[in-house]
Design a protein around this motif. Structure first.
Motif, PDB file in Angstrom:
ATOM      1  N   VAL A   1     -32.401  19.248   5.655  1.00 46.17           N
ATOM      2  CA  VAL A   1     -32.988  17.958   6.013  1.00 46.17           C
ATOM      3  C   VAL A   1     -32.502  16.859   5.077  1.00 46.17           C
ATOM      4  CG1 VAL A   1     -35.151  16.661   6.141  1.00 46.17           C
ATOM      5  CG2 VAL A   1     -35.020  18.959   7.121  1.00 46.17           C
ATOM      6  N   LEU A   2     -32.484  17.132   3.773  1.00 48.27           N
ATOM      7  CA  LEU A   2     -32.044  16.131   2.808  1.00 48.27           C
ATOM      8  C   LEU A   2     -30.575  15.771   2.999  1.00 48.27           C
ATOM      9  CD1 LEU A   2     -33.863  17.408  -0.408  1.00 48.27           C
ATOM     10  CD2 LEU A   2     -34.355  15.311   0.855  1.00 48.27           C
ATOM     11  N   ALA A   3     -29.739  16.777   3.291  1.00 47.80           N
ATOM     12  CA  ALA A   3     -28.326  16.508   3.550  1.00 47.80           C
ATOM     13  C   ALA A   3     -28.157  15.631   4.787  1.00 47.80           C
ATOM     14  CB  ALA A   3     -27.561  17.816   3.716  1.00 47.80           C
ATOM     15  N   ALA A   4     -28.959  15.903   5.827  1.00 47.19           N
ATOM     16  CA  ALA A   4     -28.889  15.089   7.040  1.00 47.19           C
ATOM     17  C   ALA A   4     -29.352  13.660   6.770  1.00 47.19           C
ATOM     18  CB  ALA A   4     -29.733  15.727   8.140  1.00 47.19           C
ATOM     19  N   VAL A   5     -30.409  13.513   5.956  1.00 52.52           N
ATOM     20  CA  VAL A   5     -30.901  12.178   5.619  1.00 52.52           C
ATOM     21  C   VAL A   5     -29.840  11.407   4.842  1.00 52.52           C
ATOM     22  CG1 VAL A   5     -32.604  10.909   4.247  1.00 52.52           C
ATOM     23  CG2 VAL A   5     -33.331  12.828   5.675  1.00 52.52           C
ATOM     24  N   TRP A   6     -29.189  12.081   3.883  1.00 52.91           N
ATOM     25  CA  TRP A   6     -28.128  11.400   3.127  1.00 52.91           C
ATOM     26  C   TRP A   6     -26.984  10.982   4.051  1.00 52.91           C
ATOM     27  CZ3 TRP A   6     -23.030  12.955   2.792  1.00 52.91           C
ATOM     28  CH2 TRP A   6     -22.223  12.131   2.007  1.00 52.91           C
ATOM     29  N   ALA A   7     -26.555  11.877   4.955  1.00 49.19           N
ATOM     30  CA  ALA A   7     -25.462  11.548   5.865  1.00 49.19           C
ATOM     31  C   ALA A   7     -25.821  10.349   6.743  1.00 49.19           C
ATOM     32  CB  ALA A   7     -25.119  12.763   6.730  1.00 49.19           C
ATOM     33  N   ALA A   8     -27.057  10.328   7.245  1.00 52.58           N
ATOM     34  CA  ALA A   8     -27.495   9.198   8.072  1.00 52.58           C
ATOM     35  C   ALA A   8     -27.531   7.908   7.253  1.00 52.58           C
ATOM     36  CB  ALA A   8     -28.872   9.493   8.662  1.00 52.58           C
ATOM     37  N   ALA A   9     -28.017   8.003   6.019  1.00 49.24           N
ATOM     38  CA  ALA A   9     -28.064   6.819   5.156  1.00 49.24           C
ATOM     39  C   ALA A   9     -26.657   6.320   4.844  1.00 49.24           C
ATOM     40  CB  ALA A   9     -28.806   7.145   3.860  1.00 49.24           C
ATOM     41  N   ALA A  10     -25.712   7.237   4.635  1.00 52.05           N
ATOM     42  CA  ALA A  10     -24.335   6.847   4.327  1.00 52.05           C
ATOM     43  C   ALA A  10     -23.684   6.153   5.517  1.00 52.05           C
ATOM     44  CB  ALA A  10     -23.532   8.079   3.917  1.00 52.05           C
TER      45      ALA A  10
ATOM     46  N   PRO B   1     -20.143  -0.542  14.601  1.00 54.75           N
ATOM     47  CA  PRO B   1     -20.931   0.481  15.297  1.00 54.75           C
ATOM     48  C   PRO B   1     -20.827   1.833  14.592  1.00 54.75           C
ATOM     49  CG  PRO B   1     -19.641  -0.807  16.865  1.00 54.75           C
ATOM     50  CD  PRO B   1     -19.178  -1.209  15.498  1.00 54.75           C
ATOM     51  N   PRO B   2     -21.936   2.559  14.497  1.00 51.96           N
ATOM     52  CA  PRO B   2     -21.900   3.867  13.815  1.00 51.96           C
ATOM     53  C   PRO B   2     -20.839   4.809  14.374  1.00 51.96           C
ATOM     54  CG  PRO B   2     -24.164   3.190  14.190  1.00 51.96           C
ATOM     55  CD  PRO B   2     -23.306   2.202  14.899  1.00 51.96           C
ATOM     56  N   GLY B   3     -20.626   4.761  15.695  1.00 52.05           N
ATOM     57  CA  GLY B   3     -19.593   5.612  16.278  1.00 52.05           C
ATOM     58  C   GLY B   3     -18.214   5.289  15.740  1.00 52.05           C
ATOM     59  N   HIS B   4     -17.939   4.015  15.507  1.00 50.33           N
ATOM     60  CA  HIS B   4     -16.651   3.622  14.941  1.00 50.33           C
ATOM     61  C   HIS B   4     -16.533   4.074  13.486  1.00 50.33           C
ATOM     62  CE1 HIS B   4     -15.831   0.207  18.076  1.00 50.33           C
ATOM     63  NE2 HIS B   4     -16.302   1.308  18.630  1.00 50.33           N
ATOM     64  N   VAL B   5     -17.660   4.054  12.771  1.00 41.22           N
ATOM     65  CA  VAL B   5     -17.656   4.550  11.390  1.00 41.22           C
ATOM     66  C   VAL B   5     -17.268   6.021  11.361  1.00 41.22           C
ATOM     67  CG1 VAL B   5     -19.080   5.013   9.366  1.00 41.22           C
ATOM     68  CG2 VAL B   5     -19.373   2.877  10.628  1.00 41.22           C
TER      69      VAL B   5
ATOM     70  N   ASP C   1      -9.412  13.218  15.905  1.00 39.79           N
ATOM     71  CA  ASP C   1      -9.450  12.088  16.817  1.00 39.79           C
ATOM     72  C   ASP C   1     -10.677  12.242  17.704  1.00 39.79           C
ATOM     73  OD1 ASP C   1      -8.959   9.909  18.348  1.00 39.79           O
ATOM     74  OD2 ASP C   1      -7.205  10.716  19.395  1.00 39.79           O
ATOM     75  N   ILE C   2     -11.800  11.588  17.302  1.00 43.59           N
ATOM     76  CA  ILE C   2     -13.045  11.777  18.043  1.00 43.59           C
ATOM     77  C   ILE C   2     -13.630  10.452  18.525  1.00 43.59           C
ATOM     78  CG2 ILE C   2     -13.649  13.907  16.827  1.00 43.59           C
ATOM     79  CD1 ILE C   2     -15.538  12.272  15.091  1.00 43.59           C
ATOM     80  N   GLY C   3     -12.842   9.394  18.527  1.00 38.46           N
ATOM     81  CA  GLY C   3     -13.361   8.114  18.978  1.00 38.46           C
ATOM     82  C   GLY C   3     -12.373   7.009  18.681  1.00 38.46           C
ATOM     83  N   THR C   4     -12.829   5.783  18.782  1.00 40.91           N
ATOM     84  CA  THR C   4     -11.965   4.633  18.569  1.00 40.91           C
ATOM     85  C   THR C   4     -12.533   3.732  17.478  1.00 40.91           C
ATOM     86  OG1 THR C   4     -13.107   3.342  20.264  1.00 40.91           O
ATOM     87  CG2 THR C   4     -11.217   4.665  20.974  1.00 40.91           C
ATOM     88  N   HIS C   5     -11.647   3.022  16.835  1.00 41.06           N
ATOM     89  CA  HIS C   5     -12.021   2.017  15.851  1.00 41.06           C
ATOM     90  C   HIS C   5     -10.813   1.116  15.635  1.00 41.06           C
ATOM     91  CE1 HIS C   5     -10.124   5.292  13.543  1.00 41.06           C
ATOM     92  NE2 HIS C   5      -9.676   4.319  12.754  1.00 41.06           N
ATOM     93  N   SER C   6     -11.072  -0.109  15.198  1.00 35.45           N
ATOM     94  CA  SER C   6      -9.985  -1.055  14.986  1.00 35.45           C
ATOM     95  C   SER C   6      -9.444  -0.938  13.571  1.00 35.45           C
ATOM     96  CB  SER C   6     -10.474  -2.481  15.239  1.00 35.45           C
ATOM     97  OG  SER C   6     -11.412  -2.861  14.242  1.00 35.45           O
ATOM     98  N   GLU C   7      -8.258  -1.500  13.363  1.00 36.52           N
ATOM     99  CA  GLU C   7      -7.663  -1.489  12.027  1.00 36.52           C
ATOM    100  C   GLU C   7      -8.504  -2.332  11.062  1.00 36.52           C
ATOM    101  OE1 GLU C   7      -4.943  -0.565   8.994  1.00 36.52           O
ATOM    102  OE2 GLU C   7      -5.400   0.334  10.938  1.00 36.52           O
ATOM    103  N   ARG C   8      -9.059  -3.428  11.556  1.00 37.84           N
ATOM    104  CA  ARG C   8      -9.918  -4.262  10.716  1.00 37.84           C
ATOM    105  C   ARG C   8     -11.142  -3.486  10.256  1.00 37.84           C
ATOM    106  NH1 ARG C   8     -14.055  -8.290  12.419  1.00 37.84           N
ATOM    107  NH2 ARG C   8     -14.406  -9.726  10.688  1.00 37.84           N
ATOM    108  N   GLU C   9     -11.756  -2.748  11.160  1.00 38.76           N
ATOM    109  CA  GLU C   9     -12.912  -1.940  10.801  1.00 38.76           C
ATOM    110  C   GLU C   9     -12.542  -0.886   9.776  1.00 38.76           C
ATOM    111  OE1 GLU C   9     -15.529  -2.163  14.949  1.00 38.76           O
ATOM    112  OE2 GLU C   9     -13.991  -0.617  14.678  1.00 38.76           O
ATOM    113  N   ARG C  10     -11.398  -0.274   9.939  1.00 36.31           N
ATOM    114  CA  ARG C  10     -10.965   0.760   8.987  1.00 36.31           C
ATOM    115  C   ARG C  10     -10.800   0.178   7.588  1.00 36.31           C
ATOM    116  NH1 ARG C  10      -6.704   2.596   6.381  1.00 36.31           N
ATOM    117  NH2 ARG C  10      -5.380   0.911   7.183  1.00 36.31           N
ATOM    118  N   LEU C  11     -10.230  -1.016   7.494  1.00 33.97           N
ATOM    119  CA  LEU C  11     -10.022  -1.635   6.183  1.00 33.97           C
ATOM    120  C   LEU C  11     -11.358  -1.982   5.526  1.00 33.97           C
ATOM    121  CD1 LEU C  11      -6.980  -3.978   6.955  1.00 33.97           C
ATOM    122  CD2 LEU C  11      -6.977  -1.835   5.657  1.00 33.97           C
TER     123      LEU C  11
END
Length: 367
Positions: free
Chosen positions: A35-44, A56-60, A71-81
């Protein structure tokens, strides 16, 4: 050890080493870690997603997974930076600092058999604050933040050395003497810090001092992460492996000695490890209170006082708490930014007061 101290640390009628015994205790501990590991992951993820530029969390998740070749989704180069250069180092530093402060707090509460002990007990926080404030007042902070970090680290180590010099006559430190020496040294170093602040002209240096004293991760970078990761990881490994001797030392030195624990060496080694992780964390984050005091208390209510489980759980919980506090500091009064130490104090003080009221009520019923 008196009854009130024992109840404050271990709970009534329970010995630290009994809590993980049996399948039920082990299952409860494993569930708590998950549970604590899941809480930390969600907080991160929330910390990386939120800010002036919301992602968006999915892009993160997609951006972080792409670094592992997934490769599990999409994100922009700006978001990555934004994620990799600005927010991720801040999350990593908050994780390391939170784990360090919580583990150091749990360790000191066992070693001193005092439920009010925290990482500032031996003057670590006061020494680091004095060193950093002196560096900023001297203008070294304008040259490089590394001068501030180095001065903070040196001040913390010097404070601990002074505490041992005063509280360990003849080389035999006792919990009570070290505790009193720590209080005296912390008060003295706090006064020195106040004098330095009073002498600094009201300019940007004074503003930098006040913000550093409030604690925060505004200057986080990967260079900071690279420097602090190794010493913090080494100290946390030592503390995580010390559950059994801490269980015994939390009862009494006599009990620990009869089971083969070298009390003096063990206490010195564990205090050194707790001091190391606290000093390194404070050197890059400033002074952040209540994490090392409140987190172990809350976890004892859930998983019990066995330090074999309490220490790793405290590391995960402390990391999650400080990552969450940093996110709140950045987003609650946007576009302004609070310091993390302000958030932990505003939340930690009422929570700790509630714990004290609960324990006082329980003790009065027992009497």
């Amino acid at each position: 050890m008196d009854a009130e101290t024992t109840a404050g640390i271990d709970g009534p009628g329970r010995r630290p080493g009994d809590v993980l015994a049996g399948a039920g205790g082990a299952r409860r501990f494993a569930a708590a870690l998950i549970v604590l590991a899941a809480v930390w992951a969600a907080a991160a993820v929330a910390a990386v997603a939120n800010g002036p530029v919301r992602i968006p969390p999915g892009h993160v998740v997609s951006s972080l997974a792409s670094r592992a070749g997934l490769d599990i989704g999409t994100h922009s180069e700006r978001e990555r930076l934004v994620i990799e250069r600005l927010r991720l180092p801040r999350v990593v530093l908050a994780t390391l600092a939170g784990a360090s402060l919580a583990a150091a707090g749990a360790t000191m509460q066992a070693l001193f058999r005092n439920p009010l002990a925290d990482p500032g007990l031996l003057g670590v926080s006061s020494g680091a604050a004095m060193g950093a404030v002196a560096a900023i007042a001297a203008g070294l902070g304008a040259l490089s933040m590394w001068w501030v970090c180095g001065a903070a680290f040196g001040g913390a180590l010097g404070a601990v050395g002074l505490v041992y010099l005063l509280g360990a006559p003849g080389g035999r430190p006792a919990p009570s003497s070290l505790l009193l020496a720590g209080v005296a040294v912390s008060a003295f170093l706090g006064s020195v810090t106040s004098v330095i602040i009073a002498l600094v002209p009201p300019d940007e240096a004074l503003r930098g001092i006040l913000f550093w004293l409030a604690g925060g991760f505004g200057g986080a970078s990967w260079s900071y992460v690279r420097v602090v990761t190794l010493p913090i990881a080494a100290g946390l490994v030592v503390l995580a492996a010390a559950g059994r001797p801490l269980n015994l030392l939390a009862v009494s030195d006599e009990v620990a000695a009869t089971t083969g624990v070298r009390v003096g060496r063990t206490r010195a080694a564990l205090l050194a490890a707790a001091t190391l992780v606290t000093a390194v964390s404070v050197s890059v984050s400033g002074t952040i209170g209540f994490v090392g005091l409140v987190v172990p208390h809350l976890l004892r209510l859930v998983i019990g006082p066995d330090y074999r489980g309490l220490l790793p759980a405290s590391m995960l919980a402390g990391a999650a708490v400080l990552v969450g506090a940093d996110t709140a500091a950045r987003t609650v009064v946007r576009p302004a930014e609070l310091q993390v130490g302000m958030v932990t104090a505003l939340v930690g003080a009422p929570v700790f007061a509630a714990i004290l009221l609960r324990q006082r009520s329980r003790l009065s019923v027992q009497v």
